[in-house]
Design a protein around this motif. Structure first.
Motif, PDB file in Angstrom:
ATOM      1  N   TYR A  89       0.842  -1.191   0.000  1.00 28.15           N
ATOM      2  CA  TYR A  89       0.000   0.000   0.000  1.00 28.15           C
ATOM      3  C   TYR A  89       0.880   1.244   0.000  1.00 28.15           C
ATOM      4  O   TYR A  89       2.070   1.195   0.287  1.00 28.15           O
ATOM      5  N   HIS A  90       0.262   2.385  -0.342  1.00 32.88           N
ATOM      6  CA  HIS A  90       0.907   3.705  -0.272  1.00 32.88           C
ATOM      7  C   HIS A  90       2.102   3.805  -1.221  1.00 32.88           C
ATOM      8  O   HIS A  90       3.220   4.107  -0.825  1.00 32.88           O
ATOM      9  N   ASN A  91       1.841   3.578  -2.498  1.00 33.19           N
ATOM     10  CA  ASN A  91       2.898   3.675  -3.507  1.00 33.19           C
ATOM     11  C   ASN A  91       2.828   4.961  -4.333  1.00 33.19           C
ATOM     12  O   ASN A  91       3.697   5.183  -5.175  1.00 33.19           O
ATOM     13  N   GLY A  92       1.799   5.784  -4.100  1.00 32.53           N
ATOM     14  CA  GLY A  92       1.699   7.021  -4.868  1.00 32.53           C
ATOM     15  C   GLY A  92       1.621   6.725  -6.349  1.00 32.53           C
ATOM     16  O   GLY A  92       0.680   6.112  -6.838  1.00 32.53           O
ATOM     17  N   LYS A  97      10.034  18.763 -17.281  1.00 36.87           N
ATOM     18  CA  LYS A  97      10.514  18.069 -16.090  1.00 36.87           C
ATOM     19  C   LYS A  97       9.503  16.982 -15.729  1.00 36.87           C
ATOM     20  O   LYS A  97       8.284  17.181 -15.854  1.00 36.87           O
ATOM     21  N   LEU A  98      10.014  15.848 -15.284  1.00 32.02           N
ATOM     22  CA  LEU A  98       9.157  14.735 -14.886  1.00 32.02           C
ATOM     23  C   LEU A  98       8.881  14.815 -13.394  1.00 32.02           C
ATOM     24  O   LEU A  98       9.811  14.751 -12.578  1.00 32.02           O
ATOM     25  N   PHE A  99       7.596  14.970 -13.036  1.00 33.64           N
ATOM     26  CA  PHE A  99       7.168  14.985 -11.639  1.00 33.64           C
ATOM     27  C   PHE A  99       6.600  13.612 -11.289  1.00 33.64           C
ATOM     28  O   PHE A  99       5.881  12.996 -12.080  1.00 33.64           O
ATOM     29  N   ILE A 100       6.905  13.149 -10.081  1.00 34.33           N
ATOM     30  CA  ILE A 100       6.554  11.808  -9.626  1.00 34.33           C
ATOM     31  C   ILE A 100       6.016  11.905  -8.206  1.00 34.33           C
ATOM     32  O   ILE A 100       6.668  12.496  -7.335  1.00 34.33           O
ATOM     33  N   THR A 101       4.841  11.345  -7.944  1.00 31.85           N
ATOM     34  CA  THR A 101       4.385  11.253  -6.556  1.00 31.85           C
ATOM     35  C   THR A 101       4.781   9.891  -6.007  1.00 31.85           C
ATOM     36  O   THR A 101       4.615   8.868  -6.672  1.00 31.85           O
ATOM     37  N   THR A 102       5.318   9.872  -4.804  1.00 34.75           N
ATOM     38  CA  THR A 102       5.640   8.609  -4.128  1.00 34.75           C
ATOM     39  C   THR A 102       4.906   8.558  -2.796  1.00 34.75           C
ATOM     40  O   THR A 102       4.806   9.568  -2.094  1.00 34.75           O
ATOM     41  N   GLY A 103       4.393   7.378  -2.445  1.00 35.13           N
ATOM     42  CA  GLY A 103       3.770   7.208  -1.141  1.00 35.13           C
ATOM     43  C   GLY A 103       4.811   6.938  -0.070  1.00 35.13           C
ATOM     44  O   GLY A 103       6.003   6.779  -0.357  1.00 35.13           O
ATOM     45  N   ASN A 124      16.422  12.231   2.913  1.00 35.89           N
ATOM     46  CA  ASN A 124      17.282  11.167   2.386  1.00 35.89           C
ATOM     47  C   ASN A 124      16.492   9.969   1.865  1.00 35.89           C
ATOM     48  O   ASN A 124      17.080   8.979   1.442  1.00 35.89           O
ATOM     49  N   SER A 125      15.171  10.059   1.913  1.00 42.10           N
ATOM     50  CA  SER A 125      14.315   8.986   1.420  1.00 42.10           C
ATOM     51  C   SER A 125      13.497   9.482   0.234  1.00 42.10           C
ATOM     52  O   SER A 125      13.045  10.634   0.217  1.00 42.10           O
ATOM     53  N   LEU A 126      13.276   8.608  -0.743  1.00 39.53           N
ATOM     54  CA  LEU A 126      12.420   8.947  -1.885  1.00 39.53           C
ATOM     55  C   LEU A 126      10.942   8.758  -1.568  1.00 39.53           C
ATOM     56  O   LEU A 126      10.084   9.118  -2.375  1.00 39.53           O
ATOM     57  N   SER A 127      10.619   8.219  -0.390  1.00 40.74           N
ATOM     58  CA  SER A 127       9.234   7.948  -0.008  1.00 40.74           C
ATOM     59  C   SER A 127       8.526   9.217   0.466  1.00 40.74           C
ATOM     60  O   SER A 127       9.132  10.093   1.077  1.00 40.74           O
ATOM     61  N   GLY A 128       7.204   9.258   0.210  1.00 37.65           N
ATOM     62  CA  GLY A 128       6.375  10.343   0.735  1.00 37.65           C
ATOM     63  C   GLY A 128       6.732  11.696   0.171  1.00 37.65           C
ATOM     64  O   GLY A 128       6.696  12.702   0.881  1.00 37.65           O
TER      65      GLY A 128
END
Length: 366
Positions: A150-153, A163-169, A181-185
């Motif tokens: 769950y929560h993968n955005g 520019k490429l925008f990415i949502t991450t959960g 330092n984390s790519l999450s959230g």
């Protein structure tokens, strides 16, 4: 008689107070005689992304790994590729997709999906090239994004400046949303080749904004980047995404309206949402209706919801920085709704997400 008059007066005051309270955040259910809704395609399996391509076809992902083109005039589905390494687990799998804006020159298709990497469930973004009939030449743009059931955005968008925008959960690790330092959230921002833009907030870091729980809607309009984000048991949100700003999770839900939240907001440059829903409605994909034959939707965000099974129209003010009115286009008619797409033909296309005979719906003028 006097007692009856007093009781009547109290009743009128109560009704008036109730109307005043509800008018602060109008949620209007409409039966619109000017539109019709039809099923364009069906027999889909957990479709996730639906977008209007520069080739004037609809493009779609399904969580099991399939990418397809759909003819918007007759609903015929043409599969392009099934990515074998996609691992559909929980709510993970093949998720977001975006096409290069200059598709005739650069026929690139960017997708984000979850897979098994040496026994670890992980997420990556891959660019394919469309050759007119299939997708070839996969190139990894970004890898090692934490993933979970769950929560993968995982909504993708290419801005006008390419520019490429990415949502991450938060990948069910809430505290990671506050770590640079984390790519999450996060909302991430990279160049189309995966390198980090020189004007990102932190040199060499893909971070654009932080403190997100699970944003699954992303659209650029009015020179503004809007997102829709899942809350926990309360406070689903519509946000305006700004560079180097904090959106609060897990320390803040919705508005900064509790004492502990206010302290965190003041010291962490937190942005409050344009709108929130409590209890949650499970906001998902979102698109923008600028102008077209469905004139009643002009200057509105169109929002799909899962738990609420409702398609919403969120009418914006002229500046695009406030939601002036909220309308329900339909509720509990087609089940869970995953994504929505506004076509260049002025129609609105909607994906269901029920796991059995999912559909693409089309909303058009009568």
């Amino acid at each position: 008689m006097e007692k009856k008059i007093k009781l009547l007066g109290i009743l009128i005051l109560l009704i008036f107070a109730s109307c005043k309270k509800s008018s602060k955040s109008p949620e209007i259910a409409i039966q619109n005689p000017e539109i019709e809704i039809q099923v364009l395609s069906q027999n889909l399996s957990f479709p996730w992304e639906l977008l209007w391509g520069p080739d004037n076809f609809l493009w779609m992902t399904e969580r099991g790994g399939r990418i397809s083109r759909i003819n918007p005039s007759n609903g015929v589905i043409s599969p392009l590729l099934t990515i074998s390494e996609v691992k559909s687990q929980g709510e993970g799998g093949l998720l977001g997709m975006v096409l290069h804006p200059n598709f005739s020159v650069n026929p690139h298709v960017f997708v984000v999906y979850n897979y098994d990497k040496s026994g670890v469930y992980i997420e990556k973004i891959v660019r394919y090239t469309y050759n007119g009939s299939s997708l070839i030449n996969p190139i990894i743009i970004l890898d090692n994004i934490p993933a979970a059931n769950y929560h993968n955005g995982s909504r993708l968008l290419i801005s006008p400046d390419f520019k490429l925008f990415i949502t991450t959960g938060d990948a069910v690790n809430a505290n990671s949303a506050q770590s640079i330092n984390s790519l999450s959230g996060k909302v991430l921002r990279v160049n189309l080749d995966g390198t980090i833009p020189a004007d990102n907030p932190i040199a060499g870091n893909a971070l654009w904004s932080l403190g997100h729980r699970n944003a699954q809607g992303l659209v650029f309009a009015n020179g503004i980047l809007y997102s829709s984000e899942h809350g926990p048991e309360k406070d689903d949100e519509i946000n305006i995404i700004m560079k180097n700003r904090n959106y609060g999770w897990p320390n803040v839900n919705g508005f900064c309206n509790e004492s502990a939240e206010q302290a965190f907001c003041n010291s962490n440059n937190v942005v409050e949402p344009l709108k929130n829903w409590t209890p949650t409605i499970a906001v998902s994909g979102m698109d923008y209706y600028e102008n077209g034959p469905l004139a009643q939707f002009k200057n509105s965000l169109i929002l799909a919801t899962l738990k609420d099974q409702t398609l919403y129209q969120l009418r914006l003010n002229t500046a695009g920085d406030k939601i002036e009115e909220t309308k329900e286009l339909f509720r509990s008619t087609y089940g869970r709704l995953r994504d929505v797409c506004v076509g260049a033909d002025g129609r609105i296309y909607v994906l269901t997400s029920n796991g059995s005979n999912d559909k693409i719906l089309v909303i058009k003028a009568k």
